[in-house]
Design an enzyme around this catalytic site. Structure first.
Site, PDB file in Angstrom:
ATOM      1  N   PHE A  16      43.279 -52.984  24.542  1.00 31.97           N
ATOM      2  CA  PHE A  16      42.732 -52.583  23.244  1.00 31.97           C
ATOM      3  C   PHE A  16      43.200 -51.199  22.842  1.00 31.97           C
ATOM      4  O   PHE A  16      43.170 -50.264  23.665  1.00 31.97           O
ATOM      5  CB  PHE A  16      41.193 -52.512  23.301  1.00 31.97           C
ATOM      6  N   ASP A  17      43.559 -51.050  21.589  1.00 32.10           N
ATOM      7  CA  ASP A  17      43.483 -49.734  20.990  1.00 32.10           C
ATOM      8  C   ASP A  17      41.991 -49.440  20.823  1.00 32.10           C
ATOM      9  O   ASP A  17      41.205 -50.364  20.582  1.00 32.10           O
ATOM     10  CB  ASP A  17      44.189 -49.716  19.636  1.00 32.10           C
ATOM     11  N   CYS A  18      41.595 -48.205  20.919  1.00 31.44           N
ATOM     12  CA  CYS A  18      40.164 -47.892  20.874  1.00 31.44           C
ATOM     13  C   CYS A  18      39.697 -47.428  19.496  1.00 31.44           C
ATOM     14  O   CYS A  18      38.803 -48.025  18.894  1.00 31.44           O
ATOM     15  CB  CYS A  18      39.840 -46.817  21.921  1.00 31.44           C
ATOM     16  N   THR A  21      39.760 -49.601  16.144  1.00 31.76           N
ATOM     17  CA  THR A  21      39.592 -50.987  16.557  1.00 31.76           C
ATOM     18  C   THR A  21      38.191 -51.223  17.101  1.00 31.76           C
ATOM     19  O   THR A  21      37.472 -52.117  16.643  1.00 31.76           O
ATOM     20  CB  THR A  21      40.635 -51.357  17.628  1.00 31.76           C
ATOM     21  N   LYS A 164      51.489 -43.432  21.384  1.00 34.36           N
ATOM     22  CA  LYS A 164      51.925 -44.626  20.649  1.00 34.36           C
ATOM     23  C   LYS A 164      52.338 -44.192  19.241  1.00 34.36           C
ATOM     24  O   LYS A 164      51.718 -43.288  18.690  1.00 34.36           O
ATOM     25  CB  LYS A 164      50.767 -45.640  20.543  1.00 34.36           C
TER      26      LYS A 164
END
Length: 262
Positions: A16-18, A21, A164
């Protein structure tokens, strides 16, 4: 008619991106920006234009710093970027505003659907976070904002030394997930789940990593926020699933696993 989704039951882990999201990043950031924006005159563009304009400009500044100083921890980068934004706006930022700003990220709340959705997903997959923030903020988020949901691994830009959408962040994820959790993405074990098109879904397609878009309104022209424009990036992303929320994604996962057992 309900949409038909590709099979979600073959994966063993979700990364997961946190922020954006799982955590309501945009609301948290706008609240944290208020002490700066409130100093601006009523006719200033950052105050009169849509309330997201200051947030989007700050995000652009952050991305510029991420490229120039990829090893700088995110909390320090936030303070530096806030100072840059204030300088552009022609105002000063007192220490009482700038110093807490960098660590405000760990106080931002989760979306209402997040925790319950993660608990459902944890019944079927190992859960991993791949985040651009620093270790202090992610620890506060996981322990306070996302509890009682738990993660099998958390990887940050501070650990990796880059941000990222750098492929290095995903390569770190692949290597550590395999060594620590036995998750081999080349065998189709890993599915990436994220809101941001630019930070997550573009590099996912470039690397061949399958992905789920938690759009949270980003599929609409007026809901793009800082995740990038689908219209501009549609040829650069390859997500096979789209859900409005983590909760909706978790419900579809449960439906598919139940159907497989029946």
């Amino acid at each position: 008619m309900a949409p038909s989704y590709p099979d979600l039951t073959t994966f063993k882990a979700l990364s997961f991106d946190c922020y954006g999201t799982l955590i309501d990043w945009e609301t948290g950031l706008q609240k944290s920006l208020y002490p700066l924006i409130s100093q601006l005159p009523a006719n200033h563009p950052l105050k009169t234009d849509p309330p997201t304009k200051a947030m989007v400009r700050l995000d652009d500044i952050i991305k510029e710093h991420q490229q120039r100083t990829p090893t700088l921890p995110y909390n320090e980068m936030l303070v530096m970027s806030l100072s840059d934004l204030a300088h552009e706006a022609g105002i000063s930022v007192p220490d009482s505003v700038s110093e807490p700003f960098g660590n405000s990220v760990g106080t931002w709340g989760a979306f209402p659907d997040t925790v319950a959705g993660l608990q459902k997903l944890a019944k079927h997959y190992k859960l991993i976070i791949l985040s651009n923030v620093d270790n202090a903020n992610i620890t506060a988020t996981v322990e306070k904002q996302l509890a009682p949901a738990r993660f099998d691994a958390v990887y940050t830009a501070q650990d990796i030394g880059s941000y990222k959408p750098s492929h290095a962040n995903f390569e770190y994820l692949f290597a550590h997930a395999k060594d620590e959790l036995g998750i081999d993405w080349t065998q189709g074990n890993l599915l990436h789940v994220a809101r941001s098109l630019t930070a997550d879904h573009v590099p996912a397609k470039e690397l061949g990593l399958r992905s789920v878009w938690i759009s949270r309104g980003g599929e609409k022209k007026d809901g793009e926020g800082v995740g990038g424009s689908l219209d501009k990036l549609k040829d650069k992303v390859g997500n096979e699933w789209r859900f409005d929320t983590i909760g909706a994604f978790a419900d579809e996962v449960e439906r598919q696993f139940a159907a497989k057992k029946s």
